[in-house]
Write a protein that holds these residues in place. Structure first.
Motif, PDB file in Angstrom:
ATOM      1  N   ALA A   1       0.838  -1.197   0.000  1.00 54.86           N
ATOM      2  CA  ALA A   1       0.000   0.000   0.000  1.00 54.86           C
ATOM      3  C   ALA A   1       0.872   1.245   0.000  1.00 54.86           C
ATOM      4  CB  ALA A   1      -0.900  -0.008   1.225  1.00 54.86           C
ATOM      5  N   PHE A   2       0.340   2.321  -0.584  1.00 55.42           N
ATOM      6  CA  PHE A   2       1.016   3.618  -0.575  1.00 55.42           C
ATOM      7  C   PHE A   2       0.457   4.440   0.579  1.00 55.42           C
ATOM      8  CE2 PHE A   2       1.116   8.123  -1.939  1.00 55.42           C
ATOM      9  CZ  PHE A   2       2.491   8.288  -2.065  1.00 55.42           C
ATOM     10  N   VAL A   3       1.310   4.793   1.527  1.00 55.57           N
ATOM     11  CA  VAL A   3       0.898   5.549   2.710  1.00 55.57           C
ATOM     12  C   VAL A   3       1.362   6.991   2.545  1.00 55.57           C
ATOM     13  CG1 VAL A   3       1.047   5.746   5.216  1.00 55.57           C
ATOM     14  CG2 VAL A   3       1.062   3.486   4.143  1.00 55.57           C
ATOM     15  N   THR A   4       0.415   7.900   2.410  1.00 56.79           N
ATOM     16  CA  THR A   4       0.751   9.299   2.167  1.00 56.79           C
ATOM     17  C   THR A   4       1.419   9.923   3.389  1.00 56.79           C
ATOM     18  OG1 THR A   4      -1.402  10.060   2.954  1.00 56.79           O
ATOM     19  CG2 THR A   4      -1.214   9.533   0.623  1.00 56.79           C
ATOM     20  N   ASN A   5       2.329  10.871   3.146  1.00 55.38           N
ATOM     21  CA  ASN A   5       2.979  11.527   4.282  1.00 55.38           C
ATOM     22  C   ASN A   5       3.289  12.987   4.033  1.00 55.38           C
ATOM     23  OD1 ASN A   5       4.188  11.127   7.011  1.00 55.38           O
ATOM     24  ND2 ASN A   5       6.031  11.862   5.956  1.00 55.38           N
ATOM     25  N   SER A   6       3.611  13.401   2.796  1.00 47.09           N
ATOM     26  CA  SER A   6       4.031  14.786   2.579  1.00 47.09           C
ATOM     27  C   SER A   6       3.685  15.222   1.161  1.00 47.09           C
ATOM     28  CB  SER A   6       5.547  14.916   2.815  1.00 47.09           C
ATOM     29  OG  SER A   6       5.998  16.232   2.586  1.00 47.09           O
ATOM     30  N   TRP A   7       3.030  16.385   1.066  1.00 47.29           N
ATOM     31  CA  TRP A   7       2.649  16.959  -0.223  1.00 47.29           C
ATOM     32  C   TRP A   7       3.732  17.947  -0.637  1.00 47.29           C
ATOM     33  CZ3 TRP A   7      -3.155  16.854  -1.105  1.00 47.29           C
ATOM     34  CH2 TRP A   7      -3.488  17.136  -2.420  1.00 47.29           C
ATOM     35  N   ALA A   8       4.229  17.819  -1.873  1.00 48.32           N
ATOM     36  CA  ALA A   8       5.337  18.659  -2.328  1.00 48.32           C
ATOM     37  C   ALA A   8       4.945  20.135  -2.317  1.00 48.32           C
ATOM     38  CB  ALA A   8       5.777  18.244  -3.727  1.00 48.32           C
ATOM     39  N   PRO A   9       5.875  21.031  -1.983  1.00 45.48           N
ATOM     40  CA  PRO A   9       5.570  22.468  -1.962  1.00 45.48           C
ATOM     41  C   PRO A   9       5.049  23.011  -3.283  1.00 45.48           C
ATOM     42  CG  PRO A   9       7.630  22.051  -0.814  1.00 45.48           C
ATOM     43  CD  PRO A   9       7.235  20.758  -1.459  1.00 45.48           C
ATOM     44  N   ASP A  10       5.465  22.404  -4.428  1.00 45.66           N
ATOM     45  CA  ASP A  10       4.953  22.893  -5.712  1.00 45.66           C
ATOM     46  C   ASP A  10       3.595  22.304  -6.059  1.00 45.66           C
ATOM     47  OD1 ASP A  10       5.443  20.283  -6.510  1.00 45.66           O
ATOM     48  OD2 ASP A  10       7.064  20.782  -7.900  1.00 45.66           O
ATOM     49  N   GLY A  11       3.048  21.453  -5.194  1.00 47.07           N
ATOM     50  CA  GLY A  11       1.691  20.939  -5.352  1.00 47.07           C
ATOM     51  C   GLY A  11       1.527  19.812  -6.333  1.00 47.07           C
ATOM     52  N   THR A  12       2.609  19.328  -6.960  1.00 45.37           N
ATOM     53  CA  THR A  12       2.453  18.367  -8.047  1.00 45.37           C
ATOM     54  C   THR A  12       2.581  16.913  -7.614  1.00 45.37           C
ATOM     55  OG1 THR A  12       4.830  18.417  -8.586  1.00 45.37           O
ATOM     56  CG2 THR A  12       3.399  20.062  -9.654  1.00 45.37           C
ATOM     57  N   LYS A  13       3.127  16.668  -6.438  1.00 50.96           N
ATOM     58  CA  LYS A  13       3.464  15.291  -6.057  1.00 50.96           C
ATOM     59  C   LYS A  13       3.162  15.062  -4.579  1.00 50.96           C
ATOM     60  CE  LYS A  13       7.757  16.021  -7.281  1.00 50.96           C
ATOM     61  NZ  LYS A  13       7.688  17.300  -7.966  1.00 50.96           N
TER      62      LYS A  13
END
Length: 883
Positions: free
Chosen positions: A769-781
């Motif tokens: 599973a992919f466990v989310t943790n951090s959204w990139a500052p440029d919003g793309t990843k």
């Protein structure tokens, strides 16, 4: 020397001089930083003894990793000049700021506790300072205390300079030579006798007396008169000079200043604990009496704080500390006496007693990595059985005949191994598994699929039970439900284990038929954390660990081995430890061993150069004390940090200023709130909580108000804010891909209704599973890890809906400001920065023994906040005898 350049260090001006060298401020032109440079004077550089002492100072201090000890950068030699470079501490020495009538109590505790903590860290590394005095203690501009000048340190010999397993202590001065500063010497130091860590505790007593009163407890018109006073005179009460001095401070000072070292505090940790208790009492308005022993407090590393048990007696490496009576309505009375078997710094745990009770094996980290040690229960010299492997070896278990030892090892990819009782003939049994336990006939091993050390309620993922033949072969799954630290019953009928119950992380002890033919039976049943069961040899009792009495300790419940049903209530055996674990018992049931554990977990800040991808200096403490702080996240302006209390109690959210002041509690109800994350505008905090009855993501204002549920039926955890603060990436489920392991993007503004905006696709190429943790500052990843219980870092690109695996190691990635690099923690031992494009990495910080938590970065990427857990554990032996 002023104006000269040594290597790439340009000397600016003199700071001071002493018997061990001259100190200058200098510019490090290579790293563009200001440092302190300590030079051994040319007149004495040819003196081999002084030169060796100079090198010892560098080795001693460089080995320490503590925010209140000066940091050594390098040991250098240029043009015949021997020098070291170190952290430049700007500020004032302690003797310059102590007023004639003593420090205000707030300042006294502010500096006394970190001072003692720094000395404790030195002692844990085998270092005795021998010259503690106010002039060797610096207070920086922000009030950070640093201990300086370990030039007179007495180091342990026999092997590497700081080999903590060494048993002998060598002199670094000639016999009867008096070394140190007269006014702060201990009696044994003044007489030129051998000294150990307790000499520093006497010096600390003088320092603390001076900090509290502005005066020293001993005096004299001449050096000889002063030495005579130290050796013969009793110290006056601090209250004689300061009317508002609490009586318990005099008790603490007297215990520091006892002439006989055996009657002094035996460790600096004990002294620190009493100072912290006194501080709490002072803040609460109580000026007499320390908090009662039953109240929560830090234990000492040598486990001597057992006033509630009535006695504490030490004897040549075998310490009998308590004698109690254990009884219950369904149990016969049992007497218990306790003895400490291991004493060296670090971890000694997971003991296993030989069936005859004469030998014990355990895991220890004295050699750097974890190894298996064999030791006589009447001796104190351990034998390393696994020194052949540099990988960690852990969780040993004696076979029923005492001839074999099963253990978990990371060698060759990891798994369960078996060796002879003296370490010979190591062979692999499985390629997975933890905590092996033997069947009573010695033919099989049962083991768990997930590692559990101390906190099974916080284990990653569901742990299954597996059984394998002791000669190898194909393992078979015994139980799919959650199960940890299994134990086989003496007649081979049932297997006991601990299991998590639901989302509130309660644990219970269950048993299951050894052939898996029936459903598990609850053996205890209680709203507490019950785990780590072992069977008594008669099959009529289970010993287990439970926190039902307030802290994890040893209990016993009568049980029917054939059915697993309890025959009466559980009763406690109050051991001399605030955290007991890892139980083992002999074949006759007369000896029981366990791990006595001391843990602290505080928050630290590491300065980072986000462009060079380098750490700057050593971490700084943000919090101190015995409360476990976890999952810090800095506010967008970097001025505050949000965190939660992991234990004692678990699950309340707090905010603290970045300098460690101004602690404020945001949640205080019965809900468990975890992993708080600050919104990009600084107005909200997201956390996952069970306050609705199920785990879900909530948000609340930074003052704790306006609590809003954002996820309904989506049982979610670990929220990552989008840069605009309008969305959150969340994850539901566990370590394996499938319908129960999904990630979502939700609306952070709508509340629970219609919150889901998008569901991330499956990621079969990740293998988990992919466990989310951090959204990139440029919003793309979005960066995440590959499963809750696995390792490896992946990136999800929002525009394409594609996943890419960027590293096979690391957990809990967080983006740097460039939206290309992520900072991760790896194995709980190091921080690495990964280039998600080039798939390269760089280690920026690591520790040998402590456990590093997931890092979080300030918006500019220049400060990483994280938890750091320090663990000490010793093996204790219990003698049990029927009344």
């Amino acid at each position: 020397m002023v104006g000269a350049t040594l290597l790439h260090y340009r000397i600016l001006h003199a700071i001071g001089a002493g018997g061990m060298g001259e100190v200058y401020a200098a510019d490090d032109t290579r790293l563009n930083r200001r440092i302190a440079l300590k030079v051994l004077p040319p007149a004495t550089a040819s003196d081999e003894e002084r030169l060796q002492r100079f090198r010892r100072e560098a080795q001693a201090v460089a080995a320490l990793n503590h925010p209140n000890v000066v940091t050594i950068y390098a040991v250098e030699e240029a043009e015949g000049v021997h020098f070291l470079t170190m952290e430049l501490i700007e500020g004032q020495t302690l003797d310059a700021i102590i007023p004639p009538d003593g420090l205000a109590w707030s300042e006294f505790f502010r500096w006394a506790i970190p001072l003692v903590d720094a000395v404790s860290a030195a002692h844990a590394r085998g270092i005795v300072h021998r010259d503690l005095k106010p002039a060797n203690v610096m207070i920086g501009p922000k009030g950070v205390l640093k201990v300086l000048d370990f030039g007179l340190a007495k180091l342990k010999a026999d092997g590497p300079a700081l080999d903590v397993s060494a048993l002998s202590t060598a002199r670094v001065t000639a016999p009867h030579e008096v070394v140190g500063t007269t006014a702060y010497m201990s009696p044994e130091q003044a007489e030129g006798r051998d000294v150990d860590a307790r000499t520093d505790l006497f010096s600390l007593g003088i320092l603390l007396f001076e900090m509290a009163t502005g005066r020293r407890p001993f005096g004299g018109d001449t050096t000889l008169a002063l030495l005579s006073s130290i050796i013969k005179d009793a110290p006056p009460p601090a209250a004689a000079w300061r009317a508002d001095s609490p009586p318990d401070l005099d008790r603490i000072l007297r215990k520091c200043l006892v002439k006989d070292p055996s009657r002094r505090y035996q460790t600096a940790i004990d002294l620190r604990n009493d100072l912290e208790d006194l501080q709490l009492a002072k803040h609460a308005g109580a000026t007499t009496g320390l908090p009662a022993p039953a109240r929560e407090r830090k234990p000492s590393a040598t486990w001597l704080a057992f006033a509630a048990l009535g006695v504490a007696v030490l004897a040549t490496g075998y310490a009998l500390v308590s004698r109690g009576l254990w009884q219950g309505s369904a149990d016969s009375a049992v007497h218990a006496s306790f003895a400490q078997l291991t004493h060296v710094p670090g971890i000694e745990w997971f003991p296993s007693l030989s069936p005859d009770g004469r030998w014990i094996v355990y895991a220890g980290d004295g050699a750097g990595n974890r190894d298996i040690y064999l030791q006589s229960v009447t001796g104190s010299t351990p034998i390393n059985l696994t020194s052949d492997s540099p990988d960690d070896d852990d969780q040993p278990a004696f076979s029923p005949d005492g001839e074999l030892i099963a253990f978990r090892s990371n060698r060759d990819g990891g798994g369960i191994f078996v060796m002879g009782r003296t370490g010979e003939a190591v062979r692999r049994i499985t390629r997975a598994g933890f905590n092996p336990a033997w069947s009573p006939d010695g033919r099989q091993l049962v083991y768990a699929s997930i590692r559990v050390e101390l906190r099974p309620q916080n284990s990653d993922g569901r742990s299954e039970l597996w059984v394998v033949n002791a000669d190898g072969g194909e393992p078979r799954r015994l139980y799919e439900g959650d199960a940890t630290l299994p134990s086989w019953s003496p007649n081979g009928i049932r297997i006991a284990f601990g299991q998590r119950l639901g989302e509130d992380r309660v644990m219970d002890v269950l048993t299951i038929a050894a052939d898996g033919s029936s459903a598990p039976t609850v053996a205890v049943g209680d709203p507490a954390i019950d785990w780590n069961p072992i069977w008594a040899p008669d099959g009529r009792h289970l010993y287990f660990v439970s926190d039902r009495g307030g802290s994890p300790n040893i209990w016993r419940v009568p049980i029917d081995e054939s059915t697993g049903a309890p025959r009466g209530p559980a009763v406690p055996l109050t051991s001399p430890a605030t955290f007991a674990a890892h139980l083992s018992i002999t074949a006759d049931g007369r000896k029981l061993a366990y791990s006595a554990v001391l843990e602290t977990q505080n928050l630290q800040r590491l300065r980072i150069d986000p462009h060079r991808h380098e750490a700057i200096g050593e971490p700084e403490l943000v919090t101190r004390g015995s409360r476990f702080w976890s999952s810090p996240d800095p506010s967008p302006d970097g001025e505050r940090v949000v965190m939660y209390s992991q234990v004692r109690p678990e699950g309340d959210v707090y905010v603290i200023n970045a300098d460690g002041t101004g602690l404020r509690q945001l949640t205080s109800d019965q809900a468990v709130d975890r992993v708080p994350r600050w919104s990009p505008d600084g107005q909200w905090i997201a956390t996952f909580s069970n306050r609705s009855g199920r785990l879900g993501v909530w948000k609340l204002r930074v003052d704790g108000s306006e609590q809003q549920l954002l996820t309904g039926d989506t049982v979610a955890s670990v929220a990552a804010w989008s840069p605009d603060g309008a969305r959150l990436a969340v994850t539901r489920g566990g370590a394996e891909p499938g319908p129960d392991a999904r990630s979502f993007i939700i609306d952070a503004t709508r509340g629970v209704q219609n919150a889901v905006l998008d569901e991330l696709p499956d990621a079969p190429n990740l293998g988990s599973a992919f466990v989310t943790n951090s959204w990139a500052p440029d919003g793309t990843k979005i960066a995440g890890q590959n499963g809750f219980a696995l390792v490896g870092v992946s990136v999800y690109t929002i525009a394409t809906g594609a996943f890419s695996r960027v590293a096979e190691f690391g957990e809990w990635p967080v983006w740097l400001p460039d939206s290309r690099h992520v900072l991760v923690v790896s194995r709980g031992r190091e921080f690495q920065i990964i280039d998600t494009v080039e798939r390269t990495s760089k280690r920026i910080f690591s520790v040998l023994r402590d456990t590093l938590g997931p890092p979080r970065l300030t918006r500019d990427g220049r400060s990483a906040y994280f938890s750091r857990r320090a663990t000490e554990a010793d093996v204790w032996l219990v003698d049990l005898s029927p009344e």
